[in-house]
Design an enzyme around this catalytic site. Structure first.
Site, PDB file in Angstrom:
ATOM      1  N   GLU A 141      41.189  45.379  45.287  1.00  0.00           N
ATOM      2  CA  GLU A 141      40.444  45.569  46.550  1.00  0.00           C
ATOM      3  C   GLU A 141      39.775  44.288  47.059  1.00  0.00           C
ATOM      4  OE1 GLU A 141      37.495  46.452  43.328  1.00  0.00           O
ATOM      5  OE2 GLU A 141      39.613  46.931  43.669  1.00  0.00           O
TER       6      GLU A 141
ATOM      7  N   CYS B 153      41.219  49.966  37.665  1.00  0.00           N
ATOM      8  CA  CYS B 153      40.354  49.600  36.537  1.00  0.00           C
ATOM      9  C   CYS B 153      39.935  50.842  35.741  1.00  0.00           C
ATOM     10  CB  CYS B 153      39.158  48.788  37.032  1.00  0.00           C
ATOM     11  SG  CYS B 153      38.323  47.880  35.707  1.00  0.00           S
TER      12      CYS B 153
ATOM     13  N   HIS C 220      41.458  44.464  39.799  1.00  0.00           N
ATOM     14  CA  HIS C 220      40.777  44.923  41.012  1.00  0.00           C
ATOM     15  C   HIS C 220      41.458  44.337  42.252  1.00  0.00           C
ATOM     16  CE1 HIS C 220      37.129  47.131  39.712  1.00  0.00           C
ATOM     17  NE2 HIS C 220      37.311  46.449  38.588  1.00  0.00           N
TER      18      HIS C 220
END
Length: 233
Positions: free
Chosen positions: A211, A105, A209
Site C-alpha cells: 500500500e 502482512c 506492504h
C-alpha cells in the site's frame, strides 16, 4: 459501478481502531470505494460479506497462537482477540462466496490460519539459520529485499516478472499452508512472502506492504491493487 471494498483495521487492545491512509488511497486510486470494517460485528458478518464486493485484510499486531494450537512464546507481541475473531469469520464468508480477497502482512497470516494453516510466532527465535532483516530500518516506500514468484502464478502474472523487490515490516510469518492455498512467493532465506488460492478467482496474500509502495508509484504494487479491485467488479 465502482466496487465496494471492505477494509479491516488495526485494533489496539480491542478498543481503538486505526488504519493507515495508504490502504484507503491505494483502493481509491485502483478504482474502488473503501469502507472500514469494525470489530464487534461478528453476529452480522454474513450481512457485511454479502454487501461488500471485495475484502482487504490489513497489517497490524500479532495473532493469538491458540488459534493454531500453540501457547504464547516470549517473542509474541500484542494481540487483539476481537480482531482475530472478526477477521477469521469474514475471511471464511468471503471464501465461501468466492469474493476477492487481498491479504497484507498480518492479513496473509490470519487468512492462512482461517483455512487450517499455522505460522511462526517469531521467526527470529523459531527458525535456525541466517535470516534477512524482515523489519527494515528505512522509510516504508523503500524496497528492502527480493521476492521470487512461482512461474505461472497469479502473483507472477500481476507483477510481470518472477523476481522483484519489496519492503518488509514483520517478525511473524506463514509456516504450513493447506489447500486450497499454495505458496507462490518466497524470500531468499525461505520465508514465505506470498500465498494464493487454487480454487478462487482472486485470493492473494502478501507478507510485505504494497500500500505505501502503490502510493509512491511503485509499479508491481499498483498492479496488485488494480487487479484486486478489477476482480471485485
Amino acid at each position: 459501478m465502482k466496487p465496494i471494498i471492505g477494509i479491516t483495521s488495526h485494533v489496539e487492545m480491542d478498543y481503538k481502531h486505526t488504519l493507515s491512509n495508504d490502504y484507503i488511497q491505494a483502493i481509491i486510486q485502483a478504482g474502488g470505494i473503501p469502507v472500514i470494517l469494525p470489530i464487534g460485528t461478528d453476529a452480522d458478518v454474513a450481512k457485511l460479506a454479502d454487501r461488500i464486493d471485495g475484502l482487504l485484510v490489513t497489517g497490524g499486531g500479532d495473532i493469538d497462537p491458540t488459534l493454531f494450537g500453540e501457547e504464547p512464546l516470549q517473542g509474541l507481541g500484542m494481540i487483539s482477540p476481537g480482531r482475530d475473531s472478526f477477521e477469521m469469520l469474514i475471511v471464511e464468508k468471503m471464501l465461501a462466496a468466492d469474493k476477492p480477497i487481498l491479504a497484507i502482512c498480518r492479513g496473509i497470516q490470519i487468512m492462512n490460519i482461517t483455512v487450517g494453516g499455522d505460522m511462526y510466532q517469531d521467526i527470529y527465535s523459531q527458525i535456525d539459520g541466517k535470516l534477512l532483516q524482515h523489519q527494515q530500518n528505512a522509510v516504508r516506500a523503500h524496497l528492502a529485499h527480493f521476492v521470487d514468484a512461482v512461474p505461472g502464478s497469479l502473483l507472477a502474472s500481476i507483477a510481470g516478472t518472477e523476481r522483484f523487490k519489496v519492503n518488509t515490516y514483520h517478525h511473524q510469518a506463514v509456516r504450513n499452508v493447506p489447500e486450497p492455498l499454495k505458496v507462490t512467493g518466497t524470500a531468499s532465506d525461505g520465508i514465505i512472502e506470498a500465498i494464493e488460492s487454487t480454487s478462487h478467482k482472486f485470493v492473494l496474500g502478501v507478507q510485505w506492504h504494497p500500500e505505501p509502495l502503490a502510493a509512491a508509484g511503485e509499479e508491481v504494487s499498483r498492479r496488485i491493487f488494480k487487479k484486486f479491485v478489477a476482480s471485485c467488479e
